[in-house]
Design a protein around this motif. Structure first.
Motif, mmCIF file in Angstrom:
data_model
loop_
_atom_site.group_PDB
_atom_site.id
_atom_site.type_symbol
_atom_site.label_atom_id
_atom_site.label_comp_id
_atom_site.label_asym_id
_atom_site.label_seq_id
_atom_site.Cartn_x
_atom_site.Cartn_y
_atom_site.Cartn_z
ATOM 1 N N GLY A 172 0.826 -1.218 0.000
ATOM 2 C CA GLY A 172 0.000 0.000 0.000
ATOM 3 C C GLY A 172 0.852 1.255 0.000
ATOM 4 N N SER A 173 0.724 2.083 1.043
ATOM 5 C CA SER A 173 1.567 3.278 1.190
ATOM 6 C C SER A 173 1.385 4.268 0.048
ATOM 7 C CB SER A 173 3.050 2.876 1.311
ATOM 8 O OG SER A 173 3.233 1.916 2.327
ATOM 9 N N SER A 174 0.161 4.397 -0.428
ATOM 10 C CA SER A 174 -0.134 5.361 -1.491
ATOM 11 C C SER A 174 0.059 6.783 -0.984
ATOM 12 C CB SER A 174 -1.581 5.164 -1.973
ATOM 13 O OG SER A 174 -1.776 3.830 -2.406
ATOM 14 N N HIS A 175 0.508 7.672 -1.874
ATOM 15 C CA HIS A 175 0.780 9.059 -1.448
ATOM 16 C C HIS A 175 0.825 9.985 -2.653
ATOM 17 C CE1 HIS A 175 4.980 8.876 -2.902
ATOM 18 N NE2 HIS A 175 4.875 7.599 -2.594
ATOM 19 N N PHE A 176 0.799 11.301 -2.395
ATOM 20 C CA PHE A 176 0.981 12.330 -3.426
ATOM 21 C C PHE A 176 2.328 13.011 -3.262
ATOM 22 C CE2 PHE A 176 -3.747 12.410 -3.365
ATOM 23 C CZ PHE A 176 -3.991 12.302 -4.725
ATOM 24 N N SER A 177 2.948 13.350 -4.394
ATOM 25 C CA SER A 177 4.166 14.169 -4.392
ATOM 26 C C SER A 177 3.908 15.425 -5.210
ATOM 27 C CB SER A 177 5.330 13.401 -5.028
ATOM 28 O OG SER A 177 5.535 12.163 -4.385
ATOM 29 N N ALA A 178 4.494 16.531 -4.793
ATOM 30 C CA ALA A 178 4.296 17.811 -5.470
ATOM 31 C C ALA A 178 5.608 18.293 -6.094
ATOM 32 C CB ALA A 178 3.774 18.853 -4.482
ATOM 33 N N PRO A 179 5.518 19.188 -7.103
ATOM 34 C CA PRO A 179 6.729 19.660 -7.791
ATOM 35 C C PRO A 179 7.673 20.472 -6.912
ATOM 36 C CG PRO A 179 4.781 20.815 -8.599
ATOM 37 C CD PRO A 179 4.296 19.715 -7.719
ATOM 38 N N ASP A 180 7.182 20.921 -5.764
ATOM 39 C CA ASP A 180 8.065 21.692 -4.868
ATOM 40 C C ASP A 180 8.749 20.791 -3.848
ATOM 41 O OD1 ASP A 180 6.068 20.972 -3.162
ATOM 42 O OD2 ASP A 180 5.473 23.007 -2.608
ATOM 43 N N ALA A 181 8.696 19.475 -4.065
ATOM 44 C CA ALA A 181 9.348 18.468 -3.216
ATOM 45 C C ALA A 181 8.560 18.153 -1.952
ATOM 46 C CB ALA A 181 10.783 18.867 -2.861
ATOM 47 N N SER A 182 7.417 18.783 -1.787
ATOM 48 C CA SER A 182 6.583 18.399 -0.646
ATOM 49 C C SER A 182 5.816 17.127 -1.001
ATOM 50 C CB SER A 182 5.614 19.523 -0.280
ATOM 51 O OG SER A 182 4.742 19.793 -1.364
ATOM 52 N N CYS A 183 5.315 16.437 0.007
ATOM 53 C CA CYS A 183 4.513 15.242 -0.255
ATOM 54 C C CYS A 183 3.593 14.972 0.925
ATOM 55 C CB CYS A 183 5.399 14.032 -0.527
ATOM 56 S SG CYS A 183 6.358 13.480 0.891
ATOM 57 N N THR A 184 2.553 14.179 0.679
ATOM 58 C CA THR A 184 1.626 13.829 1.761
ATOM 59 C C THR A 184 2.186 12.633 2.527
ATOM 60 O OG1 THR A 184 0.413 12.170 0.481
ATOM 61 C CG2 THR A 184 -0.298 14.491 0.273
ATOM 62 N N PRO A 185 1.657 12.386 3.728
ATOM 63 C CA PRO A 185 1.931 11.098 4.363
ATOM 64 C C PRO A 185 1.353 9.977 3.496
ATOM 65 C CG PRO A 185 0.907 12.638 5.905
ATOM 66 C CD PRO A 185 0.777 13.241 4.533
ATOM 67 N N SER A 186 1.680 8.745 3.808
ATOM 68 C CA SER A 186 1.206 7.603 3.032
ATOM 69 C C SER A 186 -0.001 6.956 3.694
ATOM 70 C CB SER A 186 2.325 6.570 2.893
ATOM 71 O OG SER A 186 3.366 7.078 2.105
ATOM 72 N N LEU A 187 -0.839 6.324 2.883
ATOM 73 C CA LEU A 187 -1.927 5.502 3.421
ATOM 74 C C LEU A 187 -1.336 4.283 4.127
ATOM 75 C CD1 LEU A 187 -4.586 5.536 0.535
ATOM 76 C CD2 LEU A 187 -4.702 6.723 2.741
ATOM 77 N N SER A 188 -2.197 3.541 4.769
ATOM 78 C CA SER A 188 -1.790 2.372 5.547
ATOM 79 C C SER A 188 -0.998 1.360 4.714
ATOM 80 C CB SER A 188 -3.034 1.675 6.106
ATOM 81 O OG SER A 188 -2.696 0.370 6.552
ATOM 82 N N ARG A 189 -0.117 0.640 5.390
ATOM 83 C CA ARG A 189 0.658 -0.429 4.751
ATOM 84 C C ARG A 189 -0.155 -1.728 4.682
ATOM 85 N NH1 ARG A 189 4.505 -4.264 5.506
ATOM 86 N NH2 ARG A 189 6.372 -4.119 4.179
ATOM 87 N N TYR A 190 -1.285 -1.761 5.398
ATOM 88 C CA TYR A 190 -2.025 -3.028 5.522
ATOM 89 C C TYR A 190 -3.498 -2.933 5.149
ATOM 90 C CZ TYR A 190 2.181 -4.191 8.083
ATOM 91 O OH TYR A 190 3.492 -4.381 8.426
ATOM 92 N N LYS A 191 -4.067 -1.709 5.196
ATOM 93 C CA LYS A 191 -5.507 -1.564 4.988
ATOM 94 C C LYS A 191 -5.836 -0.930 3.653
ATOM 95 C CE LYS A 191 -8.189 0.187 8.085
ATOM 96 N NZ LYS A 191 -8.719 1.058 9.180
#
Lengths: 364, 364
Positions: free
Chosen positions: B287-306
């Motif tokens: 899992g661990s889905s996430h967003f990355s932005a062009p300014d090098a920022s990013c969101t936390p990741s979704l669950s590794r199991y759910k």
């Protein structure tokens, strides 16, 4: 050709040979690395001269057909030694003096039975090191042009060659770093230097932002690519931990990232046409030098504020092992991109864009 | 052309339009993002159906010539719903049922006054969403070939186009993922789809390892690139947080990374000629889905199991703002690389290698 050395030593990197009994940990994918205990003499130098000292080890699997190829590599980050207003020659001497004990510490990290034999150039021959030395080159033979160049010094003290920063094919035009006003785009391609300890290349500073630049060194066979940089926190710090690691992963080689450290004040505040108020400094050069490996593992970073020496042993066999595991070269399909670039480079290039035919349909 | 859907829904990504009052935080370079509170109905669905739900916001600076272009984007990660031994049609139905409440939660994240008008396709029209739907495509017209394809559904429920995974120009041959045995290399180039909410592209799975692949979508004008993946921890997890962020930085666009979640057991243990003992599963899809932005920022990741839904608002103006700040396009010098690829592709290519003439000199 006169070689000047002010810009340079803030970007020094060192590689020295060493036979090391291999670890059998396998690939340490993202796992913490084994720490190396530096010799007492190196630790004494770091506390006497107050620089950060860290040492680690990257391992690789055993192979049937090749012996381990463990080399010891050092990265030095440092601040300037005296104010930017001091005479150039004094600044240069001061940086030499500051670096001497740090390089001695790097040399002390070689085992007592190291094969230091000849003495062609002070440190390279003294410690049987290969030294990568980025400089500002004055090219008398070409209209006194200034190049952003790296000189590769062999472990016998000989100059193996120089590299006019291929990565400075890509010259920054960002914030206060208007570097196209003080040196030329490189004209030496993407050379890889075959040294006594491995095939190395140099991707200097802003060149780290260009994946194609990293790729070209990889296609030319680099096993370690050094990225000596002088970059400040506000500008690039969020990118710093990402770009070098990605380059190591994508190209199956090691990366040594070195950044200048400190904040340098100039007598006359300046602006750079980016709307910011005038300021007397570039911002803080945040150090944080580190190594990245092709298996996505990496070392911790050196201090954000202090001079430092980062030592790492690495088995270069890891590069081919990762190529064989992931097959990036075999799945790359470079012909597709050669074709795309040819099309993109034409003034009448049109992107491959598929528009929703209902894009401007009114919602009812 | 028959579209089959088993592989697919593990890789669903959704984009929906929304007018949002802009933040004036400026570029959040690596800083924590602002959190969005999902509507109660979405939170209720996530607790009733036990999926991870997170929501964030990327901001951009105000511009003189353009209004903010804030879109709301959702990533869904999910496990399979019933055992791999169940009949295909049952597996497909079960995944549909599992996803329904998650997509409803994504739709509920649209404001009450959202402009959902037409009803051409269930969710796209119901929620005025653009849906990116990676599938396994059976191409009857070309000898029943199987392609790894992404279908782009417009916000009116219409199919804007399909994309035979350009990134599956790059087909994995690693570990248990011998995918070249079950679909063809793509033949659709690197298309970018102009939707009601922005220009999007899809770089599927293993394609994320190829910086050139990310670059090609960028050269075609993508503002958001989705990377639906199905990859396991032992193989790629150390690379996962690095590659997408680097792509967003290097190409000045947003990246939405989606990974399958769960461990799937097969009745017959298998091996893949990599020397490992037989095993009944691919490993854990982390899992661990996430967003990355062009300014090098990013969101936390979704669950590794759910299972999970990750929502993010993003002002697409940030893409051009970063291009203007960093100038990567203007310093790229693609002509150098077009030339290098042309040389590299020849069987007699020789790397640019400069050997130390003293390489084999005996130390005395």
């Amino acid at each position: 050709m006169v070689v000047e050395c002010w810009k340079i030593l803030c970007k020094l990197s060192i590689m020295t040979g060493l036979e090391v009994s291999r670890l059998l940990l396998g690939l340490n994918c993202g796992r913490p690395l084994e720490t190396i205990i530096p010799p007492e003499s190196a630790k004494a130098l770091s506390s006497k001269h107050d620089f950060d000292l860290q040492a680690f080890r990257f391992s690789a699997d055993n192979e049937f057909l090749r012996e381990p190829r463990v080399v010891r590599v050092g990265l030095i980050q440092n601040s300037i030694a005296i104010p930017t207003t001091a005479p150039f020659s004094d600044q240069k001497k001061a940086i030499f003096e500051k670096l001497r004990p740090i390089i001695d510490a790097a040399g002390a990290s070689e085992p007592v039975d190291g094969e230091s034999t000849e003495f062609l150039q002070e440190f390279a021959r003294k410690y049987n090191m290969v030294i990568v030395n980025p400089i500002l080159e004055r090219d008398i033979n070409h209209g006194e042009t200034i190049w952003n160049t790296a000189v590769i010094i062999g472990n016998h003290g000989n100059i193996i060659g120089k590299h006019r920063k291929v990565n400075e094919n890509h010259i920054p035009r960002v914030g206060d770093f208007n570097e196209s006003t003080y040196y030329m785009e490189g004209n030496t391609g993407h050379p890889v230097f075959e040294t006594a300890y491995g095939k190395i290349a140099v991707n200097i500073c802003y060149g780290r932002h260009h994946p194609l630049n990293w790729l070209a060194f990889g296609l030319n066979g680099a096993e370690i690519v050094f990225n000596p940089s002088a970059t400040v926190g506000e500008l690039s710090e969020p990118m710093w931990p990402i770009e070098a690691r990605n380059a190591a992963i994508a190209n199956s080689y090691f990366v040594g990232s070195i950044n200048r450290v400190g904040t340098e004040i100039f007598p006359n505040p300046f602006t750079s046409g980016d709307g910011k108020p005038q300021h007397p400094d570039f911002g803080h050069f945040y150090g944080s030098s580190h190594f990245s490996a092709p298996d996505a593992s990496c070392t911790p970073s050196l201090s954000r504020y202090k001079d430092g020496l980062l030592i790492s042993d690495m088995d270069l066999n890891l590069c081919r092992q990762l190529k064989d595991k992931w097959g990036f070269r075999m799945t790359a399909r470079y012909e597709l991109y050669a074709d795309m670039f040819a099309r993109y480079l034409k003034p009448d290039f049109e992107p491959q864009l598929i528009s929703d035919p209902l894009l401007h349909k009114k919602s009812s």
